[in-house]
Design a protein around this motif. Structure first.
Motif, short mmCIF file in Angstrom:
data_model
loop_
_atom_site.label_atom_id
_atom_site.label_comp_id
_atom_site.label_asym_id
_atom_site.label_seq_id
_atom_site.Cartn_x
_atom_site.Cartn_y
_atom_site.Cartn_z
N ARG A 13 0.86 -1.21 0.00
CA ARG A 13 0.00 0.00 0.00
C ARG A 13 0.89 1.25 0.00
O ARG A 13 2.04 1.21 0.41
CB ARG A 13 -0.99 0.00 1.16
N ALA A 15 0.47 5.15 1.43
CA ALA A 15 -0.44 5.78 2.41
C ALA A 15 -0.06 7.23 2.67
O ALA A 15 0.44 7.57 3.74
CB ALA A 15 -0.41 4.97 3.71
N SER A 17 -0.43 11.22 3.57
CA SER A 17 -1.30 12.08 4.37
C SER A 17 -1.57 13.33 3.52
O SER A 17 -0.62 13.95 3.06
CB SER A 17 -0.61 12.52 5.67
N VAL A 193 -2.71 2.73 11.71
CA VAL A 193 -1.95 2.03 10.69
C VAL A 193 -1.99 0.50 10.88
O VAL A 193 -2.14 -0.24 9.90
CB VAL A 193 -0.51 2.61 10.74
N ARG A 207 7.74 1.57 2.97
CA ARG A 207 7.69 3.00 3.34
C ARG A 207 9.11 3.47 3.62
O ARG A 207 10.05 2.66 3.68
CB ARG A 207 6.78 3.22 4.55
N LEU A 211 10.43 5.97 8.85
CA LEU A 211 9.36 5.36 9.65
C LEU A 211 9.77 4.03 10.26
O LEU A 211 8.97 3.36 10.92
CB LEU A 211 8.08 5.20 8.80
N1 GLU Z 1 0.88 8.58 6.25
C1 GLU Z 1 2.29 8.39 6.53
C2 GLU Z 1 3.08 9.49 5.88
O1 GLU Z 1 2.60 10.15 4.98
C3 GLU Z 1 2.83 7.07 6.05
C4 GLU Z 1 2.24 5.94 6.79
C5 GLU Z 1 2.90 4.59 6.56
O2 GLU Z 1 3.41 4.34 5.46
O3 GLU Z 1 2.87 3.79 7.48
O4 GLU Z 1 4.21 9.71 6.28
#
Ligand code: GLU
Length: 285
Positions: A13, A15, A17, A193, A207, A211
């Protein structure tokens, strides 16, 4: 060793923001998710209503289409799943694995800045009667994980690091009693998440390396909530020519700006670091 293409692709995925325009760093994340998953689920991480804006969601979708990185199915919105996050929190509350934190921002800053050997349990920073008084006054608490109790409960835990090809032990020292539900939105990035990745059947989280620290929290929450644990691939961050990480506020690096300046999708994709198109280690290493 790479894994042969006869093995089914992992479910990945992307994701973002919607707090700003899609920039090169995001494009690279989407590219990695798309290459490794042969397509990806698009999840819009829009729980933070103080910072997210629907117009950025539209821009993000437009830019992903422009880049030739279409997602599978309809986009998923975290803001539509608040009940699922509330259920997860309720399950942790029922087992006394979280506690309410009534500290103000200033009090919290004081507690966290004091020298300490182990992460503090912030509920001990005010008396129980003061916490009760604030609760009676209608102050909404944040909910924090009882990290030590949680670790005791689950025992030794690891997460699968497909970049390094190892099982990494969960290490929570730097996180302490992490906030799982903010007082203003009733959930947090971490809680949402892990619930989402499970609901969406994600088997490989791709990602940025920024993170990676959070993955320790996510693995612990998966164990506490009895959710399956995906494998993880944390990719390098895209850097500018001076070696600095790209920031969202640098609109010159946004896909919209680059497109308007005449760059094609191919120009943009080839300006990114090469993305892996097969897993360096199989999901079952
Ligand atoms: N929404 C998060 C961001 O834009 C990423 C979330 C994820 O990949 O776990 O940094």
């Amino acid at each position: 060793m790479t894994v042969s293409s006869s093995i089914p692709s992992p479910v990945t995925r992307f994701a973002p923001s919607p707090t700003g325009l899609l920039h090169l760093g995001h494009a690279y994340s989407a590219l990695v998710a798309s290459r490794l998953g042969h397509g990806y689920i698009l999840r819009i991480d829009d729980i933070d209503h103080t910072r997210c804006r629907p117009e950025f969601t539209s821009e993000i979708c437009r830019d992903l289409e422009f880049l030739g990185l279409p997602w599978r199915g309809d986009p998923i919105f975290q803001s539509h799943r608040l009940d699922a996050y509330a259920d997860a929190l309720a399950s942790l509350r029922a087992r006394d694995l979280v506690y309410p934190c009534f500290l103000t921002r200033t009090e919290l800053a004081e507690v966290l800045s004091a020298p300490q050997e182990a992460p503090v349990a912030t509920d001990s920073a005010i008396s129980a009667s003061e916490a009760h008084r604030r609760s009676k006054q209608g102050v909404a608490p944040a909910w924090r994980l009882r990290t030590a109790a949680a670790l005791d409960l689950v025992g030794d835990l690891t997460w699968r690091d497909l970049r390094g090809g190892v099982n990494r032990p969960v290490e929570m020292t730097v996180h302490g009693d992490v906030v799982l539900a903010r007082r203003d939105i009733g959930t947090s990035y971490h809680l949402s998440v892990v619930v989402d990745d499970s609901l969406d059947g994600v088997t490989l989280v791709t990602r940025g390396a920024d993170l990676e620290d959070s993955t320790h929290i996510h693995r612990l929450l998966q164990a506490l909530l009895n959710l399956p644990s995906p494998a993880y691939f944390h990719h390098d961050l895209v850097r500018d020519t001076a070696g600095s990480r790209l920031a969202k506020r640098h609109d010159a690096q946004s896909i919209q700006h680059l497109r308007e300046a005449g760059q094609s999708a191919e120009d943009i994709i080839t300006s990114l670091p090469p993305a892996p198109d097969s897993l360096p280690f199989g999901l079952d290493f």
